[in-house]
Design a protein around this motif. Structure first.
Motif, PDB file in Angstrom:
ATOM      1  N   LYS A   1      50.811  41.780  36.562  1.00  0.00           N
ATOM      2  CA  LYS A   1      51.919  41.806  37.522  1.00  0.00           C
ATOM      3  C   LYS A   1      52.343  43.261  37.762  1.00  0.00           C
TER       4      LYS A   1
ATOM      5  N   LEU B   1      48.942  35.453  34.040  1.00  0.00           N
ATOM      6  CA  LEU B   1      49.628  36.549  34.729  1.00  0.00           C
ATOM      7  C   LEU B   1      50.579  37.222  33.736  1.00  0.00           C
TER       8      LEU B   1
ATOM      9  N   SER C   1      40.842  35.976  43.586  1.00  0.00           N
ATOM     10  CA  SER C   1      40.651  35.402  42.244  1.00  0.00           C
ATOM     11  C   SER C   1      40.835  33.888  42.261  1.00  0.00           C
TER      12      SER C   1
ATOM     13  N   ILE D   1      44.245  30.801  34.316  1.00  0.00           N
ATOM     14  CA  ILE D   1      44.479  32.218  34.644  1.00  0.00           C
ATOM     15  C   ILE D   1      45.830  32.629  34.050  1.00  0.00           C
TER      16      ILE D   1
ATOM     17  N   TRP E   1      51.342  41.201  41.119  1.00  0.00           N
ATOM     18  CA  TRP E   1      50.021  40.919  41.650  1.00  0.00           C
ATOM     19  C   TRP E   1      49.930  41.280  43.112  1.00  0.00           C
TER      20      TRP E   1
ATOM     21  N   GLU F   1      40.560  34.362  33.847  1.00  0.00           N
ATOM     22  CA  GLU F   1      40.888  35.721  34.301  1.00  0.00           C
ATOM     23  C   GLU F   1      42.275  36.108  33.806  1.00  0.00           C
ATOM     24  N   TYR F   2      42.447  37.413  33.573  1.00  0.00           N
ATOM     25  CA  TYR F   2      43.697  37.988  33.071  1.00  0.00           C
ATOM     26  C   TYR F   2      44.197  38.946  34.153  1.00  0.00           C
ATOM     27  N   ILE F   3      45.341  38.597  34.847  1.00  0.00           N
ATOM     28  CA  ILE F   3      45.804  39.364  36.010  1.00  0.00           C
ATOM     29  C   ILE F   3      47.165  40.006  35.705  1.00  0.00           C
TER      30      ILE F   3
ATOM     31  N   GLU G   1      44.185  40.353  46.319  1.00  0.00           N
ATOM     32  CA  GLU G   1      43.371  40.317  45.109  1.00  0.00           C
ATOM     33  C   GLU G   1      43.539  38.979  44.374  1.00  0.00           C
ATOM     34  N   LEU G   2      44.799  38.502  44.327  1.00  0.00           N
ATOM     35  CA  LEU G   2      45.043  37.231  43.663  1.00  0.00           C
ATOM     36  C   LEU G   2      44.403  36.085  44.443  1.00  0.00           C
TER      37      LEU G   2
END
Length: 409
Positions: free
Chosen positions: A105, A81, A115, A79, A107, A101-103, A111-112
């Motif tokens: 900031k 961030l 994931s 993943i 975050w 996954e591409y999350i 939600e995190l």
């Protein structure tokens, strides 16, 4: 419940601390301040389930780090961030690092967490799939081994059945030979008495003045005596072929029994228009054998050859020449070989398979008893010789006797 190992890489201490506080109840958190430190941890830590990396770090970016880790071990879920939403970075992370996954900031904790839980489920599913695949491989390996073992066992079983069948045939053959020997012994006893009378009468005639003065009559009486003696020898051989009796072994020239056997047939072959071709090597080593039993084998070979060419002559068109070849030589494996070959009717594979059985014959009634080759086979085994037969229907047969010199000298 098992806590999965999660490696979080970020170049800011505060981010590492906040991440640990937020998710340490659900995961076994391992942190690294740089890509180099993360790689060292990755190489030295078993079964890391999830890797979360900040994209913008000095020295090595998050995408580069995750790509390197993917090349080493593709199992952990990866993943990214980042505080920057760069489309090119997203494409690169997916293509090179195989990012789950591409999350962005900053975050959101819930939600995190969601994931990360999904990433954990993915890892567990992948791990279970890998376990099942490995288990399947092992079972397939064991199955292949079992199949190979089963085939080997079946092969051994077939061989054992074949050996058992051969032993049963051998026992049956031995039983028939034993019965034949007992019957022959009884017949010999009954025939011996009239032969004795004939011998005594012939000897009396030979001693009388009337016969002594008539050379033709004298030779005829001598022929009678010679045939009586020959008949006695044949009866003795028939009676003894089914039991081991090696008291009469002697060293002798192999040409001697062959010459004696041919002497019975030369005139018969000439009268019947059969050409006899002899190929006998010179200076052959002596063999240790029973002269009369050896002659009995050769007489049977010659008798069968004569019968075969006579039958072929009855069937063949004009121009057929009856031929018999007799050979005596030493082969390359230091064995003496005696061959009697003919261009007669030959044998089918079925007949060849059974021709050594006692009483088996394809001859017409009154043409044969089916004992000749069986007797020859029994005598050859008793003397330690090998009997071979080559034959094709309509093309003739070769009866071959192999004499191992090392065992006979």
């Amino acid at each position: 419940m098992e806590k999965l190992k999660l490696l979080y890489v970020d170049d800011e201490e505060i981010n590492l601390s906040n991440f640990r506080i937020a998710f340490q109840d659900n995961f076994q958190i391992i942190t690294a301040l740089s890509g180099a430190e993360a790689l060292e941890i990755f190489h030295n830590t078993l079964e890391i389930a999830i890797i979360v990396a900040d994209q913008k770090m000095p020295g090595i970016s998050g995408i580069e780090l995750l790509t390197t880790m993917y090349e080493v071990n593709s199992t952990p879920v990866r993943i990214i961030l980042t505080a920057h939403c760069d489309v090119l970075d997203i494409i690169e992370s997916v293509n090179k690092g195989k990012i789950y996954e591409y999350i962005l900031k900053p975050w959101n904790e819930d939600e995190l967490r969601s994931s990360l839980n999904k990433a954990a489920d993915k890892f567990l599913l992948s791990r279970e799939n890998a376990r099942l695949v490995e288990e399947l491989k092992q079972k397939n390996k064991k199955l292949r081994q079992a199949n190979l073992q089963m085939r080997e066992d079946m092969k051994k079983q077939r061989q054992m059945e074949k050996d058992l069948f051969a032993k049963q045939l051998e026992l049956a053959h031995a039983g028939r030979l034993s019965s034949l020997g007992e019957m022959a012994s009884g017949m010999a006893h009954e025939i011996h008495q009239p032969l004795t009378v004939i011998q005594l009468a012939a000897e009396g005639l030979l001693a009388s003045p009337a016969v002594s003065s008539d050379l033709l009559l004298k030779d005829s009486v001598k022929d009678i005596l010679a045939q009586v003696i020959r008949t006695e020898k044949v009866l003795k051989n028939v009676r003894s072929f089914s039991r081991s009796d090696l008291d009469n072994l002697q060293l002798l020239d192999p040409c001697r029994p062959l010459t004696n056997s041919l002497s019975f047939f030369r005139e018969q072959l000439r009268v019947n228009g059969i050409e006899l071709h002899e190929d006998i090597s010179d200076e052959l080593p002596q063999i240790k054998t029973d002269l009369h039993k050896f002659e009995q084998i050769l007489v049977n070979f010659l008798s069968n050859a004569r019968y075969a060419v006579n039958k072929q002559a009855d069937r063949a068109e004009t121009g057929y020449q009856q031929l018999i070849w007799v050979r005596l030589f030493q082969n390359s494996t230091k064995e003496l070989v005696v061959e009697v070959e003919d261009n007669g009717i030959g044998m089918t594979p079925e007949v060849k398979e059974r021709c050594l059985e006692p009483f088996y014959t394809t001859k017409e009634v009154n043409e044969g008893t089916g004992l000749g080759l069986s007797i020859a086979h029994g005598i050859s085994r008793e003397l330690g010789l090998t009997l071979e037969i080559d034959s094709e229907p309509g093309r003739g047969s070769v009866f071959r006797l192999l004499i191992p010199l090392g065992e006979n000298l």
